[in-house]
Write an enzyme that holds these catalytic residues in place. Structure first.
Site, mmCIF file in Angstrom:
data_model
loop_
_atom_site.group_PDB
_atom_site.id
_atom_site.type_symbol
_atom_site.label_atom_id
_atom_site.label_comp_id
_atom_site.label_asym_id
_atom_site.label_seq_id
_atom_site.Cartn_x
_atom_site.Cartn_y
_atom_site.Cartn_z
ATOM 1 C CG ASP A 68 -2.066 -0.944 1.120
ATOM 2 O OD1 ASP A 68 -2.081 -1.749 0.172
ATOM 3 O OD2 ASP A 68 -2.955 -0.894 1.994
ATOM 4 C CG ASP A 69 0.167 3.628 2.267
ATOM 5 O OD1 ASP A 69 -1.031 3.689 1.956
ATOM 6 O OD2 ASP A 69 0.563 3.270 3.391
ATOM 7 C CG HIS A 118 -4.184 2.677 -0.960
ATOM 8 N ND1 HIS A 118 -5.122 1.885 -0.336
ATOM 9 C CD2 HIS A 118 -3.326 3.083 0.020
ATOM 10 C CE1 HIS A 118 -4.854 1.814 0.955
ATOM 11 N NE2 HIS A 118 -3.774 2.547 1.205
ATOM 12 C CG HIS A 212 2.642 -0.260 4.296
ATOM 13 N ND1 HIS A 212 2.314 -1.162 5.282
ATOM 14 C CD2 HIS A 212 1.526 0.483 4.056
ATOM 15 C CE1 HIS A 212 1.042 -0.975 5.638
ATOM 16 N NE2 HIS A 212 0.539 0.015 4.914
#
Length: 284
Positions: A68-69, A118, A212
């Protein structure tokens, strides 16, 4: 009796007859043709590199590592590792970081990894109006398409939070919602051993693991982690390769039932600034 001069000339001619042909053959030998040596042999064709055979997760044990991110500042090193271990990942991208690191996003697509949406700025979608929810998602769709040539095909709402409005917008956009059923808590521990142990503890067939790519320790431990998963018989694949993933309809959740997992929120950053630092800018 021959004179010395005639003998010398005769000797020179004989030597010339011996050495001249030898020099000529070595320097400029005639090429083989159909008229000199029958039919010429065809030039061998280069053997094409075979395409990788798709993994059939109905027949083998698969797991999906998701990030993510991103794209985070360490994404290029992470991609190097996945390439070396012939594995695939799924990256849930934030529009703001695709804008600042478009080359990383493009490389993800070029190297066959999967990309999801996202949001643009990682808000709590449930706290936004419908117009703002749609803006966060469509803005990211557009910037990812511009940077990579492809649209994200799934949505992972920040913090795993969504409501009926988010699901309805996902349905309108034709995109399933992808959560997870295992975590790494890399954002909290930032410790290689802790991340390694947490992932292996949560590893299971058709597992979707939350990670991440802005956590340096996650990227550093990845070679060891991929080695361990492969030794346990796992094929590390994109989410869409897992059983049942392709059958998930727009607006529905995969893995099935993951939205009811009571531990889901504890595996995701909480949004508290003391707990969660989003992908740091380059150079920091």
């Amino acid at each position: 009796m021959k004179s010395p001069v005639r003998m010398l000339l005769a000797t020179s001619c004989a030597l010339a007859m011996i050495t001249i042909p030898t020099t000529a053959w070595s320097a400029d030998q005639p090429k083989t043709t159909a008229t000199t040596a029958g039919k010429a042999k065809p030039t061998p064709k280069a053997t094409p590199t075979p395409k990788p055979v798709p993994v059939d997760c109905a027949k083998v044990k698969c797991i999906a590592l998701t990030f993510d991110d991103g794209p985070g500042k360490y994404a290029d090193k992470l991609l190097d590792t996945f390439k070396k271990y012939k594995s695939k990942a799924t990256f849930f991208l934030e529009g703001q970081y695709v804008k600042s690191r478009p080359a990383f996003a493009k490389r993800m697509v070029t190297e066959g990894h999967e990309i999801g949406n996202h949001s643009y700025s990682h808000p709590h979608l449930r706290e936004l109006s419908e117009d703002k929810i749609r803006e966060e998602l469509t803005k990211t769709q557009d910037i990812v398409k511009k940077s990579t040539g492809k649209y994200p095909t799934t949505i992972r709402p920040p913090y795993g939070e969504f409501d009926e409005r988010v699901a309805a917008i996902a349905t309108q956009m034709g995109m399933p919602i992808v959560l997870w059923n295992g975590g790494s808590r890399d954002w909290a521990t930032k410790n290689e051993k802790a991340i390694y142990d947490e992932v292996l503890k949560n590893a299971k067939r058709d597992g979707v693991i939350l990670m991440h790519d802005w956590v340096e320790q996650t990227v550093t431990v990845m070679p060891k982690l991929l080695t361990a998963l492969q030794k346990q018989g796992y094929h590390v694949v994109a989410v869409s390769s897992l059983r049942g993933a392709k059958d998930t309809k727009a607006g529905n959740v995969y893995p099935v039932g993951s939205e009811k997992d009571e531990d889901l929120s504890s595996e995701s950053p909480t949004g508290d600034p003391d707990d969660f630092a989003q992908s740091p800018p380059d150079g920091l």
